[in-house]
Design an enzyme around this catalytic site. Structure first.
Site, PDB file in Angstrom:
ATOM      1  N   GLU A 258      30.536  35.539  27.502  1.00 25.70           N
ATOM      2  CA  GLU A 258      30.611  34.729  26.442  1.00 25.70           C
ATOM      3  C   GLU A 258      29.222  33.676  26.210  1.00 25.70           C
ATOM      4  OE1 GLU A 258      34.209  33.093  24.828  1.00 25.70           O
ATOM      5  OE2 GLU A 258      35.324  34.839  25.060  1.00 25.70           O
ATOM      6  N   HIS A 529      38.177  28.568  30.497  1.00 25.32           N
ATOM      7  CA  HIS A 529      38.570  29.387  31.740  1.00 25.32           C
ATOM      8  C   HIS A 529      38.232  28.862  33.084  1.00 25.32           C
ATOM      9  CE1 HIS A 529      38.824  33.486  29.882  1.00 25.32           C
ATOM     10  NE2 HIS A 529      38.353  32.730  28.928  1.00 25.32           N
TER      11      HIS A 529
END
EC number: 3.1.4.12
Length: 545
Positions: A258, A529
């Site tokens: 990402e 995350h």
């Protein structure tokens, strides 16, 4: 073979591409700011409540009007730039390569590899959510450019710390002692995590700051209490595992997901380049894909980013053709890389393979992810077959990334049973649908990213170490539609969703073991995350003749 740094075959085409993107960028930036000014993170809302700030509605109204007008004005220039930019994507190599001499030293853990008969390698994977700022705010994260710089410099400071080993009497607490304080500026009483009280990220920390060194003398009179080890070795763990407030030392290859924003990718490259001299960024395809087809238009690249201490010999990217919904707008795929370790055994040069991916995201689309696993299994084998040479000795083959499914959700049963887990070893997996009891989930609940228990690396570390705490902050398993979820089973720990994977496959008959596995909390408040790292130990004496 040395890779060309530019994704274009010559400077003229690269210049045309730069002009086209230069015409597009103002329109893109105004649209991004238009979205960002309308969406606040929970951190910003908490700050406004504390400061009793009531001017935000005016900021939203006037900011929206201003950026909308600028967006409209810049649109004709963007269309002109698009006409120039889009056709060039057909001849663009699907990644950019940055190479520079290493100027930041890192401890060499393999200085005595011939004497020891083994060699070890460190790997790290993390989803860092570096989307354009307006889109990142849908994930409760903002300030993409500042986050990118802090993430990069935090990685450098963590991995360059010395690897110190001590021995203690406790059977469940031995290993590497590291400082427990975060390298990100610590918050005061009115701040939240890695972000200060104004809702802004702090200025990026300097790379050359000296990392505080722990006192490893257990008999020291200056140490009132024993140092708190960041290593949490559970009695029932089959491999050394820790929850660490710092990145593990001596990581050789970093794989990120990402990293969609181009400017953020360049900031990461600038931060990591002095340590990791070989960086692949802006990985993926744009515009119509396949070239000449209008069936799928890619607005974003793959988001994959790889930084390596080892020279990159070969690299290949392949785009998944079966994305659906919002995921079809990004060129998610597989990045396969061959690196030169820089050592020789006899007449053979040591090499390694690293494969980084990001699978389809929406829940309920397990069949799409299953097919993508089929593709990456096939593509990794093809890449290695094509790039294998008789005078080379492959030592590692690692597959990592954000798989967007876990090994505990009933809704992910299809992916859990895929044959890729027969080809590669998952050190956290006991069986299909069952994690090992010491495993910790890696997907954080976005609404609680700035909670007291999440806002600093130390606090997040303590939260992950406590089963009672982490179940409130890690995403729970996903149930099948219409079927009540019973989790965890009797006498089993609560784990949560682990969607970030590090897998490995033994090469050339050399016995490979996980030397240590680390859950990292240093990016608290900077991503949704938990980064994961492991160190592989490869025995050089076990080659099968």
């Amino acid at each position: 073979m040395s890779l060309r740094e530019s994704p274009f075959p010559n400077g003229f085409l690269e210049g045309l591409h730069a002009v086209g993107w230069g015409l597009i960028f103002p329109c893109f930036w105004f649209l991004d700011r238009l979205i960002a000014v309308c969406i606040s993170t929970t951190l910003e809302r908490m700050w406004r409540l504390e400061q009793e700030c009531y001017l935000h509605p005016l900021k939203v109204v006037f900011g929206s009007i201003l950026f909308f007008i600028l967006f409209v004005i810049s649109t004709p220039f963007a269309l002109l730039g698009f006409i120039l930019w889009a056709p060039l994507q057909a001849i663009r190599r699907p990644f950019s390569y940055h190479k520079q001499e290493q100027s930041i030293p890192m401890e060499n853990r393999n200085a005595r590899w011939e004497e020891m008969g083994k060699i070890s390698f460190g790997f790290l994977t993390a989803n860092v959510c570096l989307l354009p700022d307006g889109i990142a705010r849908f994930n409760n994260l903002g300030h993409t450019q500042k986050r990118a710089l802090i993430i990069g410099k935090s990685i450098v400071q963590g991995v360059t710390r010395p690897h110190i080993r001590i021995f203690v009497d406790s059977p469940s607490s031995c290993g590497t002692v590291t400082p427990s304080s975060s390298l990100i500026p610590q918050p005061n009483a009115s701040s939240y995590g890695s972000v200060d009280a104004s809702g802004e990220l702090p200025d990026a920390i300097e790379v050359n700051e000296i990392t505080p060194k722990p006192n490893c003398n257990q008999n020291s009179n200056h140490q009132k209490h024993p140092p708190r080890s960041l290593r949490t070795l559970l009695r029932d763990a089959d491999i050394p595992m820790e929850v660490s407030a710092l990145f593990p030392p001596s990581v050789d290859i970093v794989c990120l997901q990402e990293v969609f924003d181009k400017r953020a990718a360049r900031k990461l490259t600038q931060a990591l380049g002095p340590l990791y001299g070989h960086v692949l960024y802006d990985v993926g395809v744009y515009a119509c894909h396949p070239a000449g087809s209008c069936s799928s238009f890619k607005f974003f690249n793959s988001g994959l980013f790889l930084a390596s201490r080892f020279p990159i010999m070969e690299a290949e990217y392949r785009c998944f053709p079966n994305g659906r919904g919002e995921d079809a707008l990004a060129a998610k795929g597989l990045l396969t890389v061959k690196v030169d370790i820089g050592l020789q055994k006899g007449e053979k040069r040591m090499v390694g393979f690293i494969n980084c991916t990001h699978l389809h995201a929406p829940e309920g689309d397990g069949a799409i992810r299953f097919e993508q696993l089929n593709m990456l299994s096939k593509w990794t084998s093809e890449f290695q077959t094509l790039n294998r040479r008789d005078d080379e000795l492959p030592l590692f083959d690692v597959l990592c990334g954000d798989f967007n499914f876990d090994n505990c959700s009933p809704d992910d049963r299809l992916e859990q049973s895929h044959s890729v887990f027969d080809e590669y070893t998952d050190p956290c997996r006991a069986a299909a649908g069952k994690e090992k009891p010491w495993v910790i989930g890696t997907l954080l609940e976005q609404p609680t990213l700035y909670d007291e228990n999440m806002r600093t690396p130390d606090n997040l570390q303590r939260t992950l170490e406590s089963e009672d705490l982490r179940k409130d902050f890690i995403s729970p398993p996903v149930a099948l539609d219409g079927v009540p979820l019973v989790y965890p089973e009797a006498d089993q720990p609560w784990i949560g969703r682990r969607i970030d994977y590090l897998l490995y496959r033994e090469k050339s008959g050399h016995r490979t073991e996980v030397e240590e596995l680390t859950y990292v909390t240093q990016l608290a408040g900077l991503t949704d995350h938990i980064p994961v790292g492991f160190r592989l130990s490869v025995s050089l004496d076990s080659e099968q003749n």
